[in-house]
Motif scaffolding. Structure first.
Motif, PDB file in Angstrom:
ATOM      1  N   LEU A 202       0.888  -1.094   0.041  1.00 53.09           N
ATOM      2  CA  LEU A 202      -0.231  -0.025  -0.032  1.00 53.09           C
ATOM      3  C   LEU A 202       0.792   1.200   0.072  1.00 53.09           C
ATOM      4  O   LEU A 202       0.638   2.350  -0.487  1.00 53.09           O
ATOM      5  CB  LEU A 202      -0.976  -0.026   1.337  1.00 53.09           C
ATOM      6  CG  LEU A 202      -1.769   1.315   1.336  1.00 53.09           C
ATOM      7  CD1 LEU A 202      -2.737   1.170   0.018  1.00 53.09           C
ATOM      8  CD2 LEU A 202      -2.721   1.080   2.414  1.00 53.09           C
ATOM      9  N   ALA A 203       1.860   1.237   0.782  1.00 54.64           N
ATOM     10  CA  ALA A 203       2.795   2.468   0.774  1.00 54.64           C
ATOM     11  C   ALA A 203       3.472   2.521  -0.538  1.00 54.64           C
ATOM     12  O   ALA A 203       3.712   3.795  -1.050  1.00 54.64           O
ATOM     13  CB  ALA A 203       3.969   2.041   1.801  1.00 54.64           C
ATOM     14  N   ALA A 204       3.579   1.604  -1.348  1.00 54.64           N
ATOM     15  CA  ALA A 204       4.292   1.683  -2.667  1.00 54.64           C
ATOM     16  C   ALA A 204       3.319   2.318  -3.537  1.00 54.64           C
ATOM     17  O   ALA A 204       3.682   3.408  -4.469  1.00 54.64           O
ATOM     18  CB  ALA A 204       4.683   0.407  -3.437  1.00 54.64           C
ATOM     19  N   ALA A 205       1.860   2.020  -3.411  1.00 50.51           N
ATOM     20  CA  ALA A 205       0.977   2.544  -4.271  1.00 50.51           C
ATOM     21  C   ALA A 205       0.840   4.184  -3.939  1.00 50.51           C
ATOM     22  O   ALA A 205       0.774   5.159  -4.912  1.00 50.51           O
ATOM     23  CB  ALA A 205      -0.236   1.982  -4.333  1.00 50.51           C
ATOM     24  N   ILE A 206       0.905   4.322  -2.703  1.00 48.47           N
ATOM     25  CA  ILE A 206       0.884   5.623  -2.151  1.00 48.47           C
ATOM     26  C   ILE A 206       1.962   6.542  -2.394  1.00 48.47           C
ATOM     27  O   ILE A 206       1.965   7.628  -2.874  1.00 48.47           O
ATOM     28  CB  ILE A 206       0.498   5.790  -0.734  1.00 48.47           C
ATOM     29  CG1 ILE A 206      -1.001   5.092  -0.510  1.00 48.47           C
ATOM     30  CG2 ILE A 206       0.597   7.213   0.151  1.00 48.47           C
ATOM     31  CD1 ILE A 206      -1.218   5.016   1.316  1.00 48.47           C
ATOM     32  N   ALA A 207       3.314   6.058  -2.389  1.00 47.36           N
ATOM     33  CA  ALA A 207       4.422   6.520  -2.793  1.00 47.36           C
ATOM     34  C   ALA A 207       4.472   7.140  -4.278  1.00 47.36           C
ATOM     35  O   ALA A 207       4.963   8.016  -4.855  1.00 47.36           O
ATOM     36  CB  ALA A 207       5.549   5.775  -2.432  1.00 47.36           C
ATOM     37  N   HIS A 208       3.967   6.130  -5.322  1.00 47.82           N
ATOM     38  CA  HIS A 208       3.564   6.479  -6.627  1.00 47.82           C
ATOM     39  C   HIS A 208       3.009   7.819  -6.686  1.00 47.82           C
ATOM     40  O   HIS A 208       3.387   8.868  -7.034  1.00 47.82           O
ATOM     41  CB  HIS A 208       3.007   5.375  -7.361  1.00 47.82           C
ATOM     42  CG  HIS A 208       2.784   5.719  -8.669  1.00 47.82           C
ATOM     43  ND1 HIS A 208       3.619   5.512  -9.797  1.00 47.82           N
ATOM     44  CD2 HIS A 208       1.762   6.326  -9.198  1.00 47.82           C
ATOM     45  CE1 HIS A 208       3.024   6.074 -10.848  1.00 47.82           C
ATOM     46  NE2 HIS A 208       1.745   6.352 -10.614  1.00 47.82           N
ATOM     47  N   GLU A 209       1.825   8.032  -6.035  1.00 46.46           N
ATOM     48  CA  GLU A 209       0.921   9.182  -6.151  1.00 46.46           C
ATOM     49  C   GLU A 209       1.427  10.500  -5.455  1.00 46.46           C
ATOM     50  O   GLU A 209       1.575  11.331  -5.924  1.00 46.46           O
ATOM     51  CB  GLU A 209      -0.469   8.954  -5.474  1.00 46.46           C
ATOM     52  CG  GLU A 209      -1.220   7.773  -6.088  1.00 46.46           C
ATOM     53  CD  GLU A 209      -1.392   8.214  -7.510  1.00 46.46           C
ATOM     54  OE1 GLU A 209      -1.440   9.024  -7.972  1.00 46.46           O
ATOM     55  OE2 GLU A 209      -1.699   7.080  -8.284  1.00 46.46           O
ATOM     56  N   LEU A 210       2.253  10.218  -4.348  1.00 47.61           N
ATOM     57  CA  LEU A 210       3.153  11.164  -3.608  1.00 47.61           C
ATOM     58  C   LEU A 210       4.117  11.639  -4.485  1.00 47.61           C
ATOM     59  O   LEU A 210       4.450  13.012  -4.811  1.00 47.61           O
ATOM     60  CB  LEU A 210       3.757  10.692  -2.325  1.00 47.61           C
ATOM     61  CG  LEU A 210       4.356  11.710  -1.626  1.00 47.61           C
ATOM     62  CD1 LEU A 210       3.697  12.927  -1.187  1.00 47.61           C
ATOM     63  CD2 LEU A 210       5.092  11.012  -0.384  1.00 47.61           C
ATOM     64  N   ALA A 211       4.825  10.758  -5.279  1.00 49.22           N
ATOM     65  CA  ALA A 211       5.918  11.097  -6.293  1.00 49.22           C
ATOM     66  C   ALA A 211       5.099  12.311  -7.442  1.00 49.22           C
ATOM     67  O   ALA A 211       5.965  13.060  -7.743  1.00 49.22           O
ATOM     68  CB  ALA A 211       6.551   9.933  -6.985  1.00 49.22           C
ATOM     69  N   HIS A 212       3.870  11.871  -7.720  1.00 47.07           N
ATOM     70  CA  HIS A 212       3.382  12.703  -8.764  1.00 47.07           C
ATOM     71  C   HIS A 212       3.260  14.229  -8.211  1.00 47.07           C
ATOM     72  O   HIS A 212       3.532  15.393  -8.983  1.00 47.07           O
ATOM     73  CB  HIS A 212       1.892  12.521  -9.098  1.00 47.07           C
ATOM     74  CG  HIS A 212       1.895  11.233 -10.177  1.00 47.07           C
ATOM     75  ND1 HIS A 212       2.567  11.280 -11.268  1.00 47.07           N
ATOM     76  CD2 HIS A 212       1.156  10.073 -10.019  1.00 47.07           C
ATOM     77  CE1 HIS A 212       2.056  10.346 -12.127  1.00 47.07           C
ATOM     78  NE2 HIS A 212       1.395   9.400 -11.202  1.00 47.07           N
TER      79      HIS A 212
END
Length: 326
Positions: A202-212
């Motif tokens: 879940l952190a990986a998916a959230i990190a992807h959005e945070l990276a945006h």
């Protein structure tokens, strides 16, 4: 982005359906997911603050509002948070050991005043208007200045935030496994949290959005004149969208590492996501093929491992200067 999430207002679909007869209440799972997202978001933003040009105070919470729920289901919804004030915004989730939690705030606490002023009410009739106004006002505060909250019965709680990357987090009661970032906020669907095998995924998916958000992709796409409508899937528009997806993938691995998550969780998540049951038959032209995506994520994880092995500090390659969108 994990496709385009449906309107943030979709959370209301839970409260505008027919009365729940013999149905399991959806609000307890929603509250549990908000707790997970609050913890992950706080960890990602604060641990990686040094890599973010845009920063804001992070208190370690997610806000709730009784206005999100239809009147007939409001008591049921508030009960999932231990909240009993039908009028005021409240704390819907707290990250463990965060400034808000350490100051004695609890989930369900109503907030009636902020910094010796009423809680911002927001503009218009959008259900998230008040929460948006609260988040916007908090993000504009000095990074390390204490915030005084009036939490009812004249009680004042002082909270000193920590510096974090500029992003807030919300959860939408939507079964579709998706998430979206808009430049200042990361919205996570319930279905995405349910799909993730564990908190690292879940952190990986959230990190992807945070990276945006960190890489200012929405602003950069707008500046490049990219079409967000039907033309999004074609030509230059699709190519630039895909570029931002690749960039967000690459940075997400470093954000995971910086926050103490397993960098390999990104490849695990996207491998499963790319092969999930019910996935689209056609690959969107705005996103990389899942196999290419996983290979790129594994390359970044190897780069992180190499730096750690040699004792060199981590430094994401895209932080200093992301390539132009052209």
């Amino acid at each position: 982005m994990l496709r385009t999430a449906r309107s943030i207002c979709a959370i209301l679909s839970l409260s505008m359906t027919a009365p729940a007869v013999a149905q399991k209440s959806p609000y307890a799972p929603l509250a549990a997911t908000e707790a997970r997202v609050a913890a992950i978001g706080f960890r990602l933003t604060t641990a990686n603050a040094a890599w973010c040009r845009a920063r804001q105070p992070q208190f370690g919470w997610i806000w709730g509002d009784p206005r999100l729920y239809a009147t007939d289901r409001r008591p049921e919804a508030l009960a999932a948070y231990g909240a009993d004030d039908p009028d005021h915004a409240y704390i819907a989730a707290l990250a463990p050991a965060s400034p808000a939690a350490s100051a004695g705030m609890t989930v369900g606490t109503p907030v009636v005043g902020m910094a010796s002023a009423p809680v911002p009410d927001g503009v218009g009739d959008h259900p998230f208007a008040r929460i948006t106004a609260i988040e916007t006002s908090l993000a504009a505060l000095p990074l390390d200045a204490p915030l005084a909250l009036e939490v009812g019965a004249g009680r004042i709680v002082s909270i000193t935030p920590v510096t974090g990357c500029a992003s807030d987090f919300r959860v939408e009661a939507n079964e579709r496994p998706a998430a979206v970032a808009d430049g200042r906020m990361v919205l996570v669907n319930q279905g995405l949290a349910d799909f993730a095998a564990d908190d690292a995924e879940l952190a990986a998916a959230i990190a992807h959005e945070l990276a945006h958000n960190i890489l200012r992709h929405r602003a950069r796409l707008d500046a490049a004149g990219v079409d967000r409508g039907l033309g999004k899937q074609f030509g230059r528009n699709a190519r630039l969208f895909k570029q931002t997806e690749v960039e967000a993938d690459r940075l997400s691995v470093w954000l995971l590492a910086g926050a103490g998550y397993d960098p390999a969780a990104a490849a695990r998540f996207w491998s499963r996501f790319g092969q999930r049951k019910g996935r689209p038959l056609l690959q969107a032209s705005t996103h990389p093929n899942w196999r290419n995506r996983v290979a790129s994520l594994e390359t970044e994880a190897s780069a992180v491992a190499s730096l750690r092995k040699t004792g060199h500090p981590l430094h994401p390659p895209l932080i200093d200067a992301a390539p132009p969108l052209e």
